[in-house]
Design a protein around this motif. Sequence first.
Motif, PDB file in Angstrom:
ATOM      1  N   ILE A   1      19.006 -10.228 -34.290  1.00 20.41           N
ATOM      2  CA  ILE A   1      20.059 -11.255 -34.243  1.00 20.41           C
ATOM      3  C   ILE A   1      19.544 -12.552 -33.637  1.00 20.41           C
ATOM      4  O   ILE A   1      19.615 -13.608 -34.282  1.00 20.41           O
TER       5      ILE A   1
ATOM      6  N   VAL B   1      24.982 -18.448 -36.395  1.00 17.07           N
ATOM      7  CA  VAL B   1      25.530 -17.138 -36.024  1.00 17.07           C
ATOM      8  C   VAL B   1      26.444 -16.593 -37.126  1.00 17.07           C
ATOM      9  O   VAL B   1      26.508 -15.380 -37.346  1.00 17.07           O
ATOM     10  N   ILE B   2      27.130 -17.484 -37.835  1.00 16.49           N
ATOM     11  CA  ILE B   2      28.104 -17.035 -38.847  1.00 16.49           C
ATOM     12  C   ILE B   2      27.467 -16.194 -39.947  1.00 16.49           C
ATOM     13  O   ILE B   2      27.910 -15.071 -40.220  1.00 16.49           O
TER      14      ILE B   2
ATOM     15  N   ASP C   1      15.892  -8.026 -39.959  1.00 16.05           N
ATOM     16  CA  ASP C   1      15.900  -6.766 -39.228  1.00 16.05           C
ATOM     17  C   ASP C   1      14.536  -6.079 -39.221  1.00 16.05           C
ATOM     18  O   ASP C   1      14.252  -5.248 -38.364  1.00 16.05           O
TER      19      ASP C   1
ATOM     20  N   ARG D   1      29.671 -10.912 -49.250  1.00 18.33           N
ATOM     21  CA  ARG D   1      29.812 -11.133 -47.808  1.00 18.33           C
ATOM     22  C   ARG D   1      28.754 -12.073 -47.251  1.00 18.33           C
ATOM     23  O   ARG D   1      29.067 -13.034 -46.545  1.00 18.33           O
ATOM     24  N   GLN D   2      27.491 -11.836 -47.560  1.00 19.60           N
ATOM     25  CA  GLN D   2      26.428 -12.668 -47.020  1.00 19.60           C
ATOM     26  C   GLN D   2      26.535 -14.103 -47.523  1.00 19.60           C
ATOM     27  O   GLN D   2      26.340 -15.052 -46.760  1.00 19.60           O
TER      28      GLN D   2
ATOM     29  N   GLY E   1      29.168 -16.078 -45.640  1.00 24.09           N
ATOM     30  CA  GLY E   1      28.680 -16.530 -44.339  1.00 24.09           C
ATOM     31  C   GLY E   1      27.767 -17.736 -44.454  1.00 24.09           C
ATOM     32  O   GLY E   1      27.849 -18.680 -43.649  1.00 24.09           O
TER      33      GLY E   1
ATOM     34  N   VAL F   1      24.680 -14.637 -39.792  1.00 29.04           N
ATOM     35  CA  VAL F   1      24.096 -13.465 -39.133  1.00 29.04           C
ATOM     36  C   VAL F   1      25.143 -12.369 -38.978  1.00 29.04           C
ATOM     37  O   VAL F   1      24.860 -11.185 -39.198  1.00 29.04           O
ATOM     38  N   THR F   2      26.363 -12.746 -38.616  1.00 29.19           N
ATOM     39  CA  THR F   2      27.437 -11.755 -38.472  1.00 29.19           C
ATOM     40  C   THR F   2      27.821 -11.124 -39.810  1.00 29.19           C
ATOM     41  O   THR F   2      28.440 -10.063 -39.841  1.00 29.19           O
ATOM     42  N   GLN F   3      27.424 -11.776 -40.912  1.00 33.35           N
ATOM     43  CA  GLN F   3      27.734 -11.259 -42.248  1.00 33.35           C
ATOM     44  C   GLN F   3      26.550 -10.534 -42.886  1.00 33.35           C
ATOM     45  O   GLN F   3      26.570 -10.253 -44.080  1.00 33.35           O
TER      46      GLN F   3
ATOM     47  N   ILE G   1      20.195 -11.111 -41.683  1.00 27.38           N
ATOM     48  CA  ILE G   1      19.429 -10.804 -40.465  1.00 27.38           C
ATOM     49  C   ILE G   1      18.001 -10.428 -40.827  1.00 27.38           C
ATOM     50  O   ILE G   1      17.757  -9.697 -41.792  1.00 27.38           O
TER      51      ILE G   1
END
Length: 380
Positions: free
Chosen positions: A144, A114-115, A124, A76-77, A80, A117-119, A122
Motif C-alpha cells: 500500500i 490512495v483512492i 503487491d 472497480r480498479q 478508482g 489503491v483502495t480499489q 497495488i
Amino acid sequence: MATNQQLITVLIAVLAAGAVSFALTPLVKVLAIRFGFVDVPKDGRRMHKKPIPTIGGLAIYAAFLLVVLVMCKVERQLVGILIGGTILVGLGVIDDKYDLDAKLKFLVQIVAAVIPVTQGVIVDYMSNPFPFGPQYLNFGVLGIPITVIWIVAITNAVNFIDGLDGLSVGVCSISCLTMAVIAMSLGQTLEAVILGALLGACLGFLPYNFNPAKIFMGDTGATFLGFILACMSVSGLFKLYTVISFAVPILVLGVPIFDITFAFMRRIWHHESPMHPDRSHIHHRLIDKGFNQRQSVAILYVVASLLGVCAVMVSTSGPGKALMVLLAVAAVGGIGIKMLAVRSPDDVIGEAARNRAQETGEAPETPAEPENGTEEDRDS
C-alpha cells in the motif's frame, strides 16, 4: 499476442480520443483566456516570453474520459483510477489559477493516490532484482505505501519535465505507446484500450502545444498524465511474470524518473527542499549546452523512444537478452549523465547572470528563441 480485433479496438480508441482532444483544445483555449487562466512569464525558469493560456489539460482529460467510458467496461480498479485522476484535474485547475502551496498539492496528491489503491491498484509483488532469495517479492501490507509513493512520485516526475513546449505530453505519448504495445503482447486488452485513449488524447493536444505553443496543458494536464501512467504501470507492468520485470516500468518512464531523481538529489545536496524549484532540470541543461527548444525536445523524444524499445525487449525477451539490454542502457545512461554534468564556462556564466537577475529583479539574458518561447517549469 494481440489479435486483429484487439488491434482495431485500440486503434479506434487512439483515433477517437485524438479527434476529441484536437477539437476541444481550441475551445479550452478560448475559455482559458476568458476566465484568466493565462501564464505570464515572471521568473528566470520560465522560458516563454509571452503570456500563454493554460489548463489545456482539460481537453486531454475530457477526451480520455469520454473514450474510456464509452469503450471500456468500468470495473472497480478503473473507477478508482478515474476518481483519483479527476481530483488531480480539479486541483490542477485551481493551481493553474492561484499557484497553490506545494505542501497542499502534495497532500491532495497522496489522497488521490490512495483512492485507486483502495480499489485494488497495488504493487503487491514484483520480480526479485537480487541474485538471492525468492524469484518474486511479496510486499504484503507494505504494498500500500509502496504504491502510493510510486503514484505520487511519477505524478510529480511528469510535472517536473513539463518545462519545454511539447516535452511532457510528447514523452507521455511515447510512454503510452510503449505500455500499450506491452499490454497487447500480453493479451491485456482493457489496459491497451485505456492506454490507447490516453495516447490519442495526448496526440490530439500536441499540435497546439509543440513549439511555439499556442496553449499549455498546465498542472491540470501534467499531473493527470503522470497519475494515469503511474496507475496503469501498477496494473500491468509491475506484474509481468519475467525475471527482471521490475525494470520495465522504470524504462518506460525513464526520462521523468531520471529527472525527478536527480532533481531531488541535487536539491538535498544543496540543503534545499526537494520541492524547491530551480533551473537545472535535464531540459534546462540541454538548453545551456547550446541546443534550442525544438532540438532539446527532439533529443528527449529519442531517449524516451529508445528506452521504450528497451522496455518492450525486456518484457518479451528471455532473461539473458533482457539483461544485456539493461547493461547497455546503464552504460549509455552513465555516459549521458556525465556529459550533462560537465559544465562549460558558458554554463557557469549563464547561471551567474540568472542569479544576478533574480537578485535585482531584472530579466536575465537568454539565447534567441522562436517567438512564443517554451512551456514553463511547474515543479513547485
